[in-house]
Scaffold this motif. Structure first.
Motif, short mmCIF file in Angstrom:
data_model
loop_
_atom_site.label_atom_id
_atom_site.label_comp_id
_atom_site.label_asym_id
_atom_site.label_seq_id
_atom_site.Cartn_x
_atom_site.Cartn_y
_atom_site.Cartn_z
N THR A 375 7.54 -6.16 18.10
CA THR A 375 6.53 -5.29 17.50
C THR A 375 6.87 -4.96 16.05
O THR A 375 6.00 -5.04 15.17
CB THR A 375 6.40 -3.98 18.30
OG1 THR A 375 6.18 -4.29 19.68
CG2 THR A 375 5.25 -3.14 17.79
N ILE A 376 8.10 -4.59 15.79
CA ILE A 376 8.46 -4.17 14.42
C ILE A 376 8.40 -5.34 13.44
O ILE A 376 8.28 -5.13 12.23
CB ILE A 376 9.87 -3.53 14.41
CG1 ILE A 376 10.03 -2.64 13.16
CG2 ILE A 376 10.97 -4.57 14.49
CD1 ILE A 376 11.31 -1.84 13.14
N ALA A 377 8.42 -6.56 13.95
CA ALA A 377 8.36 -7.73 13.07
C ALA A 377 7.14 -7.70 12.17
O ALA A 377 7.18 -8.15 11.02
CB ALA A 377 8.38 -9.01 13.90
N PHE A 378 6.02 -7.19 12.67
CA PHE A 378 4.77 -7.22 11.91
C PHE A 378 4.35 -5.84 11.41
O PHE A 378 3.21 -5.67 10.96
CB PHE A 378 3.65 -7.83 12.78
CG PHE A 378 3.95 -9.24 13.21
CD1 PHE A 378 3.76 -10.31 12.35
CD2 PHE A 378 4.46 -9.50 14.47
CE1 PHE A 378 4.05 -11.60 12.74
CE2 PHE A 378 4.76 -10.79 14.88
CZ PHE A 378 4.55 -11.84 14.00
N ALA A 379 5.27 -4.89 11.46
CA ALA A 379 4.93 -3.52 11.07
C ALA A 379 4.50 -3.42 9.62
O ALA A 379 3.58 -2.65 9.28
CB ALA A 379 6.14 -2.61 11.32
N ASP A 380 5.14 -4.16 8.73
CA ASP A 380 4.88 -4.05 7.29
C ASP A 380 4.26 -5.30 6.70
O ASP A 380 4.26 -5.47 5.48
CB ASP A 380 6.19 -3.70 6.56
CG ASP A 380 6.79 -2.39 7.05
OD1 ASP A 380 6.04 -1.40 7.09
OD2 ASP A 380 7.99 -2.37 7.40
N VAL A 381 3.75 -6.17 7.56
CA VAL A 381 3.11 -7.40 7.08
C VAL A 381 1.62 -7.14 6.87
O VAL A 381 0.94 -6.68 7.79
CB VAL A 381 3.31 -8.56 8.09
CG1 VAL A 381 2.59 -9.81 7.61
CG2 VAL A 381 4.80 -8.84 8.28
N GLU A 382 1.14 -7.43 5.67
CA GLU A 382 -0.29 -7.23 5.38
C GLU A 382 -1.11 -8.30 6.09
O GLU A 382 -0.64 -9.41 6.36
CB GLU A 382 -0.54 -7.31 3.87
CG GLU A 382 0.21 -6.26 3.07
CD GLU A 382 -0.21 -4.84 3.42
OE1 GLU A 382 -1.38 -4.66 3.83
OE2 GLU A 382 0.64 -3.92 3.32
N ARG A 383 -2.38 -7.98 6.37
CA ARG A 383 -3.25 -8.89 7.11
C ARG A 383 -3.40 -10.24 6.42
O ARG A 383 -3.47 -11.29 7.06
CB ARG A 383 -4.62 -8.26 7.34
CG ARG A 383 -4.63 -7.21 8.45
CD ARG A 383 -6.04 -6.84 8.86
NE ARG A 383 -6.04 -5.86 9.94
CZ ARG A 383 -5.96 -6.16 11.22
NH1 ARG A 383 -5.87 -7.43 11.59
NH2 ARG A 383 -5.97 -5.22 12.15
#
Length: 459
Positions: A375-383
């Protein structure tokens, strides 16, 4: 998009993940039966497992570019169809070369099905619902390696090995119909030109490393051959990284690794995945070869890892809400390391109830860690960067999972040099505990605020 549809899409993709994960591991149990059917040694069936894993590792990096060109709906539907058709052709195979070719075709479907399915979920899920969605996508990777030995044993005992592949047919048909109804259409992008040099370097490098992993899992891989593939793989991956850092439109965009949360999920997270994927490989060997348990009892005991996985699932979101990602990842990885260390102390005199408690606790730590890392892998990745980040994540996770069995096998052989009997297993589990403890150290260095933007508010 409504919450119910988001959840249904996540469940659909999770089901396809389960098929892909199960087929990567279930064949090991059926190897003797397939070998007898084809008139070859059971060890020769290992090539079909390697061919499947190689195809996954080599083609996953290409999935992001193909998805941009054709759209996730079209690629996902095609992947399900290819995987299902290949499963039928695997069951109809009459020789080892034929089965191997069909497994490559099956791997092509799996390589597209996994990352594209997850991307479809990420694109329709709001950040506030990301934890629940990823929790659903995580369970196949947890469940499949644990239930595969027992499922393969039951199928080959009471039916024939062909049913290992035929059970995918009804599942594939249901998944295809559901995907037609659930996966939304989207505008296709015009991707930049394909990075052919990056594709060649990445695919051959990953292929070399995955093949190295299969060699390391053999009893006598050959020193020169092992060193050769290791040097080739490392060299090609080094060239691929250097090229993709310079390329204008790289096959794998490595910029996501600059994001702290993404980097944690695929550095410490890879160590965690390596170790926990080795446990279901070592436990049946310990129970049968050293303790003298029957295959049925051995498989039933390993299922308690799955019990722990399921038992903690309803509480995962609440734990992340209450304590945050940093604390949960530290606790999960430290607990997993402790359970592996305790496994090194198991003997044939250990009461079964105590073994069950330990394996259940291992499953709890395993499930919590997987969900938090994924889950945290995509926490700060923009769409706008999600496609590239998802492709990179899928590639790194596939390599880590593929090396799990190899790491367990190498640790076990090293243990043979230090002890006899179950002592070699004690050494192997201790090595896994150290690797998992290193993941705990990296989690300790994580910012306390990491993942706060997707952390559900406390109630």
């Amino acid at each position: 998009m409504g919450h119910n549809r988001q959840r249904n899409i996540a469940l659909l993709v999770a089901g396809t993940f389960f098929m892909e994960n199960l087929d990567g591991t279930i064949l090991t149990t059926a190897a003797p039966s397939i070998g007898r059917s084809f008139g070859v040694p059971s060890v020769a069936i290992g090539i079909t497992i390697t061919a499947y894993l190689l195809t996954l590792a080599v083609l996953i990096p290409l999935s992001g570019w193909i998805t941009r060109r054709l759209g996730s709906r079209r690629v996902f539907l095609s992947a399900i169809a290819i995987f299902t058709l290949a499963s039928v052709l695997c069951a109809l195979s009459t020789s080892l070369p034929e089965l191997t070719v069909m497994r490559v075709l099956q791997g092509i479907g799996g390589a597209m099905m996994v990352p594209v399915g997850r991307l479809a979920v990420l694109r329709v899920t709001d950040r506030a619902d990301l934890i629940r969605a990823i929790a659903l996508l995580t369970w196949p990777a947890l469940v499949a390696p644990v239930v595969a030995p027992l499922a393969g044993g039951i199928i080959t005992t009471y039916a024939t090995w062909h049913w290992i592949f035929l059970i995918n047919v009804p599942l594939g048909i249901v998944a295809f119909v559901a995907a037609l109804r659930l996966i939304p259409s989207e505008e296709r992008e015009t991707p930049p030109p394909l990075d052919w040099l990056g594709l060649a370097l990445t695919c051959t490098g990953l292929g070399s490393l995955v093949y190295l992993g299969s060699l390391l899992a053999e009893r006598d891989p050959g020193v020169l051959r092992t060193i050769g593939w290791g040097v080739a793989g490392a060299g090609l991956i080094g060239l691929a990284i250097a090229h993709q850092l310079r390329a204008r439109h790289p096959l794998l965009d490595l910029r996501a690794l600059r994001i702290e949360t993404f980097r944690l999920a695929h550095a410490g997270g890879s160590l965690f995945r390596l170790a926990v994927n080795a446990v279901p490989f070592l436990l049946p060997l310990l129970f049968q070869d050293v303790f003298g348990y029957t295959p049925l009892l051995s498989g039933a005991l390993v299922l308690f890892v799955f019990v722990g996985n399921i038992a903690i699932k309803p509480a995962t979101t609440a734990l992340l809400r209450r304590f945050g990602f940093r604390a949960v990842i530290m606790a999960a990885s430290a607990s997993a390391a402790l359970t592996m260390l305790l496994m090194s102390l198991l003997t044939s005199a250990t009461p079964l109830w105590l073994v069950i408690v330990l394996l259940t606790a291992s499953g709890v730590a395993r499930s919590t860690g997987f969900t938090a890392y994924n889950t945290i892998a995509f926490a700060d990745v923009e769409r706008v960067e999600m496609t590239d980040a998802n492709t990179l994540a899928s590639t790194l996770q596939q390599v880590a999972a593929g090396f799990g069995v190899a790491v367990g096998a190498v640790a076990l052989r090293l243990g043979d040099a230090f002890a006899i009997g179950s002592g070699s297993f004690a050494f192997a589990f201790a090595v896994l505990a150290v690797l998992t403890a290193l993941a705990t150290v990296e989690a300790l260095l994580l910012s306390r605020s990491a993942g706060e933007n997707i952390r559900p508010a406390r109630r």
